[in-house]
Design an enzyme around this catalytic site. Structure first.
Site, PDB file in Angstrom:
ATOM      1  N   ARG A 129       0.804  -1.221   0.000  1.00 58.93           N
ATOM      2  CA  ARG A 129       0.000   0.000   0.000  1.00 58.93           C
ATOM      3  C   ARG A 129       0.836   1.271   0.000  1.00 58.93           C
ATOM      4  O   ARG A 129       0.521   2.228  -0.710  1.00 58.93           O
ATOM      5  CB  ARG A 129      -0.931   0.020   1.227  1.00 58.93           C
ATOM      6  CG  ARG A 129      -2.178  -0.798   1.074  1.00 58.93           C
ATOM      7  CD  ARG A 129      -3.075  -0.622   2.276  1.00 58.93           C
ATOM      8  NE  ARG A 129      -4.315  -1.375   2.130  1.00 58.93           N
ATOM      9  CZ  ARG A 129      -5.280  -1.403   3.041  1.00 58.93           C
ATOM     10  NH1 ARG A 129      -5.139  -0.722   4.167  1.00 58.93           N
ATOM     11  NH2 ARG A 129      -6.383  -2.091   2.838  1.00 58.93           N
ATOM     12  N   GLU A 211      -8.665   1.311  17.216  1.00 54.76           N
ATOM     13  CA  GLU A 211      -7.656   2.111  16.517  1.00 54.76           C
ATOM     14  C   GLU A 211      -7.014   3.178  17.381  1.00 54.76           C
ATOM     15  O   GLU A 211      -5.899   3.626  17.093  1.00 54.76           O
ATOM     16  CB  GLU A 211      -8.293   2.750  15.274  1.00 54.76           C
ATOM     17  CG  GLU A 211      -7.283   3.355  14.319  1.00 54.76           C
ATOM     18  CD  GLU A 211      -7.922   3.867  13.036  1.00 54.76           C
ATOM     19  OE1 GLU A 211      -7.217   4.534  12.257  1.00 54.76           O
ATOM     20  OE2 GLU A 211      -9.122   3.593  12.810  1.00 54.76           O
ATOM     21  N   SER A 227      -7.095  -5.145  11.728  1.00 58.74           N
ATOM     22  CA  SER A 227      -7.556  -4.268  12.799  1.00 58.74           C
ATOM     23  C   SER A 227      -8.921  -4.705  13.327  1.00 58.74           C
ATOM     24  O   SER A 227      -9.255  -4.459  14.491  1.00 58.74           O
ATOM     25  CB  SER A 227      -7.637  -2.831  12.297  1.00 58.74           C
ATOM     26  OG  SER A 227      -8.414  -2.767  11.114  1.00 58.74           O
ATOM     27  N   LEU A 228      -9.727  -5.344  12.486  1.00 62.18           N
ATOM     28  CA  LEU A 228     -11.032  -5.838  12.941  1.00 62.18           C
ATOM     29  C   LEU A 228     -10.840  -6.947  13.975  1.00 62.18           C
ATOM     30  O   LEU A 228     -11.523  -6.974  15.009  1.00 62.18           O
ATOM     31  CB  LEU A 228     -11.837  -6.367  11.751  1.00 62.18           C
ATOM     32  CG  LEU A 228     -12.114  -5.365  10.625  1.00 62.18           C
ATOM     33  CD1 LEU A 228     -12.850  -6.043   9.486  1.00 62.18           C
ATOM     34  CD2 LEU A 228     -12.915  -4.182  11.148  1.00 62.18           C
TER      35      LEU A 228
END
Length: 384
Positions: A129, A211, A227-228
């Site tokens: 990314r 977060e 992150s979930l």
């Protein structure tokens, strides 16, 4: 459980070295002081710090700013992940175009149809990314426009990507016929309030998950969607830990006294309005100098301009004061880390340094450097 909607948390109250409550304000500006034996931060990220973002209007870093002012340990604040492809439309929150499009063969091209990833990375559009985002950013800086061309996927597009098709058609675009104009956007913050394995922070009485926190699990460049899982795991751990602690806490009167002695007050304009010129200016400064590509000269310029904006802000706690606090923290962290690593790219220092193969900690608003370990619960490093 009493749910208080349309309220803004603006300040943590610390009583005898322990977080004992918080100050909040409603839409009309009326303050409400809440005493608590445990405060859990689950306030999300800081995406609204940048001019272009996928984050909603509420992602102004309030939890991070409150924890910093209260003196909690923070870590890796410079690591902000930018997603390469959001639809470049005049919207305050940019619609995200899934990476699955590139996974299925969509191409990144400029206005002449030239593939911009050729010669940049062997995996082309499937590069990490940060590499793709920086390549698009560099193209935009020299006057090019960048498009995601998915016309080759037209036959199965409606079945494979119905959400993308819907959001494009709502804006008068058809990705089956024409390439989509894209822009990289602030997406996820890997840094945050340092927490242990149970979500506890360095401040007794303060916990966190999601977060807003730093668990160490994302490193310098988060992988998509993990992150979930982190939020689910640490949300459960925080709940179990908080359920076990004593119900004895400072009375509402003592918390109010601590707030008064600490000089905590609410600003006359606690909420950021939709057309706040200072917030817009701050977000553009952060986008320009503390965004995808950084340098010491740009970071110093940003620090001076952030301080100038800060002088125009009235007294008292507010959403904009929180945004300013986070802007200072991220900019300072980016200037202290004199290398490039993961999502933190310094044009003037493009290589990684072995000295920085550690995490960068802050104690409240004070940078401590890479060798400091946070207080509080056990480090997530123990997982490995």
């Amino acid at each position: 459980i009493e749910i208080l909607e349309n309220r803004l948390a603006v300040e943590l109250v610390v009583h005898r070295g322990r977080v004992a409550g918080l100050l909040s304000v409603d839409r009309s500006g009326r303050p409400l002081l809440l005493a608590a034996n445990a405060v859990v931060l689950a306030t999300g990220g800081i995406g609204r710090l940048f001019w272009a973002t996928t984050n909603p209007a509420e992602s102004t870093g309030d939890g991070l700013a409150m924890a910093a002012r209260a003196g909690a340990s923070l870590a890796d604040l410079e690591f902000v992940q930018f997603h390469p492809t959001a639809l470049d439309v005049p919207a305050d929150t940019k619609p995200l175009l899934t990476e699955a499009l590139r996974g299925e063969g969509a191409l990144l091209v400029d206005e002449a149809g030239r593939r911009i990833m050729e010669g940049v990375h062997p995996r082309l559009e499937l590069a990490p990314r940060d590499v793709v985002s920086q390549t698009i950013w560099n193209q935009l800086q020299v006057g090019h426009r960048v498009y995601l061309d998915s016309t080759a996927l037209a036959e199965d597009f409606a079945a494979r990507f119905p959400s993308v098709l819907e959001l494009c058609l709502e804006r008068g675009l058809d990705p089956r016929l024409d390439p989509m104009l894209v822009i990289p956007v602030a997406h996820y913050h890997m840094g945050g309030v340092a927490v242990g394995l149970d979500g506890s922070t360095s401040l007794p009485g303060l916990w966190g998950c999601g977060e807003v926190t730093w668990t160490g699990l994302h490193g310098a460049n988060r992988l998509a969607s993990n992150s979930l899982l982190e939020a689910l795991v640490f949300g459960r751990r925080v709940g179990l830990a908080v359920a076990r602690i004593s119900r004895d806490h400072a009375s509402a009167e003592r918390v109010a006294d601590a707030a008064n002695r600490g000089g905590i007050e609410v600003s006359s304009e606690p909420w950021i309005g939709p057309d706040n010129p200072s917030a817009t200016e701050l977000r553009k400064i952060m986008w320009r100098d503390v965004g995808l590509v950084r340098s010491m000269s740009g970071l110093r310029r940003a620090q001076l301009e952030i301080d100038r904006i800060g002088l125009s802000v009235g007294p008292g706690s507010s959403e904009f004061a929180n945004l300013l606090t986070v802007a200072r923290l991220v900019t300072t962290a980016a200037s202290v880390r004199t290398e490039s690593r993961g999502a933190h790219y310094r044009r003037d220092m493009p290589r990684a340094s072995r000295f920085w193969e550690q995490d960068l900690f802050f104690e409240g608003l004070r940078p401590l450097g890479p060798k400091h370990a946070p207080g509080g619960g056990s480090s997530t490093r123990e997982l490995s």
